[in-house]
Design an enzyme around this catalytic site. Structure first.
Site, PDB file in Angstrom:
ATOM      1  N   SER A   1      -6.031  -1.913  -1.677  1.00  8.87           N
ATOM      2  CA  SER A   1      -6.801  -1.789  -0.551  1.00  8.87           C
ATOM      3  C   SER A   1      -6.511  -3.035   0.260  1.00  8.87           C
ATOM      4  O   SER A   1      -5.378  -3.445   0.633  1.00  8.87           O
ATOM      5  CB  SER A   1      -8.241  -1.905  -0.991  1.00  8.87           C
ATOM      6  OG  SER A   1      -8.535  -0.410  -0.911  1.00  8.87           O
TER       7      SER A   1
ATOM      8  N   ASP B   1       5.641  -9.188   4.779  1.00  8.73           N
ATOM      9  CA  ASP B   1       6.462  -8.737   6.276  1.00  8.73           C
ATOM     10  C   ASP B   1       6.927  -9.889   7.047  1.00  8.73           C
ATOM     11  O   ASP B   1       7.831  -9.906   7.499  1.00  8.73           O
ATOM     12  CB  ASP B   1       5.468  -7.768   6.935  1.00  8.73           C
ATOM     13  CG  ASP B   1       5.585  -6.282   6.606  1.00  8.73           C
ATOM     14  OD1 ASP B   1       6.263  -6.127   5.515  1.00  8.73           O
ATOM     15  OD2 ASP B   1       4.970  -5.544   7.351  1.00  8.73           O
TER      16      ASP B   1
ATOM     17  N   LYS C   1      -2.875   2.222  -2.016  1.00  7.05           N
ATOM     18  CA  LYS C   1      -4.046   2.884  -1.285  1.00  7.05           C
ATOM     19  C   LYS C   1      -3.920   2.744   0.435  1.00  7.05           C
ATOM     20  O   LYS C   1      -4.169   1.613   0.949  1.00  7.05           O
ATOM     21  CB  LYS C   1      -5.306   2.108  -1.747  1.00  7.05           C
ATOM     22  CG  LYS C   1      -6.778   2.660  -1.007  1.00  7.05           C
ATOM     23  CD  LYS C   1      -7.177   3.968  -1.308  1.00  7.05           C
ATOM     24  CE  LYS C   1      -8.429   4.381  -0.630  1.00  7.05           C
ATOM     25  NZ  LYS C   1      -8.696   4.136   0.590  1.00  7.05           N
TER      26      LYS C   1
END
Length: 496
Positions: free
Chosen positions: A329, A340, A354
């Site tokens: 999560s 990223d 998730k």
């Protein structure tokens, strides 16, 4: 009853909860006004072995809630009529609350979605405690050891510490009633209660036994721990709750004060928490105006961005994130953002995976409905649901640390074939016993090792893996895992 307020704020932005009157059945539908946009409060959660933790986020909604069409209204009328008939005409008297709960549970079950659920008032209270990190109690960590409830440590400044409770104190009674044979969670429930009320613990310390009266208070459990390991700062983040971002910032500043450039953010077994905290935490390392997470429903997408400059003390730090299959999560949102933007290198094993989002609606009676409404993506658009985030460098978790707890209601013996027998073999091997295979067969060789284990731990030597053997087996594996963190040690060696 007021809604629990989930807020997100910065120097130039403040989120406010506004009550919506669009849902007549609920006490209030949570709404957030943030600058000129309208958002609804949503939750991203994950179900692990023992707990459900949720994450708060915000999503732009253009459409108004539509009314019921004729088919929907007909179905609703049918449900209402069935409820009335069974409640009034069934030959045995029915509990109306149980009937309504069964109807709701049935609808939720039909979704076949492990992340959607209906929570009772009591469950909602626990849910909110998990999100806030606040509860009413005495502030003592406990564990069950050798069938005894033992205090691991009283929290600093807690009512338990002030009352003189010490580590290794054994609790024998709560309010004069014996707790022998009770599960740990049952004892914790007895110890907790209403704020400013007293609880009496009967405590055994060595050969002495005495009663200790303690006044219950509101306790806040910190979610971030910092420690210095050589030239590396290790910051463990247990979950994402209210002010975890503030705790992380303090930990980063402590590491900077200690002159540390290499930082490990340990997110292993972190099941999630508040998403607005995850965004603020990412903002410590990522500059203003950058997308941390994208929320998507149908064709609508909203990018949630950072609102402040990155923390200057963190800019020159070499950040490593440590994850495993229990990182989920908000942990994945945070990890995905830093990965990223190349702000951190990820180590460990693949995360849980998730990537869907839940909304909550709280009812007048304090119960709550949680249902999946949308999905989230990383800044680069990666959808990790069911896939997880792969680490840049894999460091495998020792097998014994990933074992499921074996039910102690079953006894295993020679000739049995069961998946739990493989767990027994892996665990015994980790504890130093000679096991030559990891099959699901309980063979003669395993019986010999079980006998050796029982003898070494002063248990009745039967060769059968029974309840007493299982309890000791589990206890020793937990102790081993707590004493030896092989994965973290490997990472620190890599960073040297």
């Amino acid at each position: 009853m007021d809604d629990k307020q989930h807020t997100s704020s910065s120097d130039d932005e403040r989120a406010e909860i506004a009550t919506s009157n669009q849902d007549q059945e609920t006490n209030s539908s949570k709404r957030v006004h943030l600058k000129r946009w309208q958002f609804i409060s949503i939750l991203i959660g994950t179900i692990l072995i023992t707990a459900v933790i949720t994450v708060v986020a915000y999503i732009f909604i253009n459409q108004k809630i539509s009314g019921l069409n004729k088919t929907d209204q007909a179905n609703l009328n049918k449900i209402e009529n069935v409820y009335k008939i069974l409640n009034s005409d069934y030959y045995k008297k029915q509990d109306s609350d149980k009937l309504s709960k069964a109807a709701i549970d049935g609808m939720v079950k039909e979704l076949k979605d492990p992340y959607s659920e209906y929570l009772t008032k009591e469950q909602t209270k626990s849910f909110n405690e998990g999100v806030s990190g606040d509860f009413v109690g005495i502030g003592a960590e406990m564990q069950k050891k050798n069938d005894q409830i033992m205090v691991t440590s009283p929290m600093k400044g807690s009512p338990a510490e002030r009352a003189g409770i010490r580590p290794k104190d054994v609790i024998t009674k709560v309010n004069g009633k014996s707790i022998k044979g009770k599960a740990l969670d049952e004892v914790v429930k007895d110890v907790r209660g209403k704020e400013n009320t007293e609880v009496t613990l009967t405590v055994q310390r060595g050969s002495e036994e005495k009663d200790v009266k303690i006044k219950r208070e509101k306790i806040h459990v910190k979610s971030v721990e910092y420690k210095k390991k050589g030239k590396v700062g290790v910051i463990t983040i247990n979950k994402f709750q209210n002010d975890t971002s503030g705790e992380l910032k303090d930990a980063v500043l402590k590491a900077h004060k200690d002159g540390l450039k290499k930082i490990v953010l340990d997110l292993r077994n972190n099941p999630g928490g508040l998403l607005d905290e995850a965004v603020k935490m990412a903002n410590i390392f990522i500059d203003k105006g950058k997308t941390v997470v994208k929320l998507e429903k149908g064709k609508d997408t909203e990018a949630i961005q950072t609102s402040n400059d990155a923390l200057k003390e963190a800019k020159d730090m070499d950040i490593s994130i440590l994850v495993n299959e229990g990182s989920a999560s908000a942990s994945e949102v945070f990890t995905g953002a830093l990965k990223d933007y190349n702000k951190a290198k990820v180590y460990g094993s693949k995360t849980f995976g998730k990537g869907v989002v839940q909304t909550t609606r709280e009812f007048k009676d304090g119960s709550l409905l949680k249902y999946t409404e949308m999905k989230w993506l990383t800044p680069d658009g990666h959808y990790i649901h069911g896939k997880g985030i792969k680490p840049d460098v894999t460091i495998d978790t020792p097998k014994y640390q990933s074992l499921n707890v074996i039910p102690n209601t079953k006894t295993f013996k020679v000739g049995d074939d069961d998946k739990n027998i493989k767990t027994i073999k892996i665990g015994l091997s980790a504890l130093g016993y000679k096991v030559d295979n990891e099959t699901t067969q309980f063979d003669q060789a395993l019986e010999n090792q079980v006998k050796a284990f029982q003898q070494a731990n002063k248990l009745e030597v039967t060769g059968e893996f029974n309840k007493e053997t299982n309890n000791k087996f589990t206890e020793l594996l937990v102790e081993k895992a707590n004493k030896h963190d092989d994965v973290l040690d490997k990472l620190i060696n890599i960073l040297k």
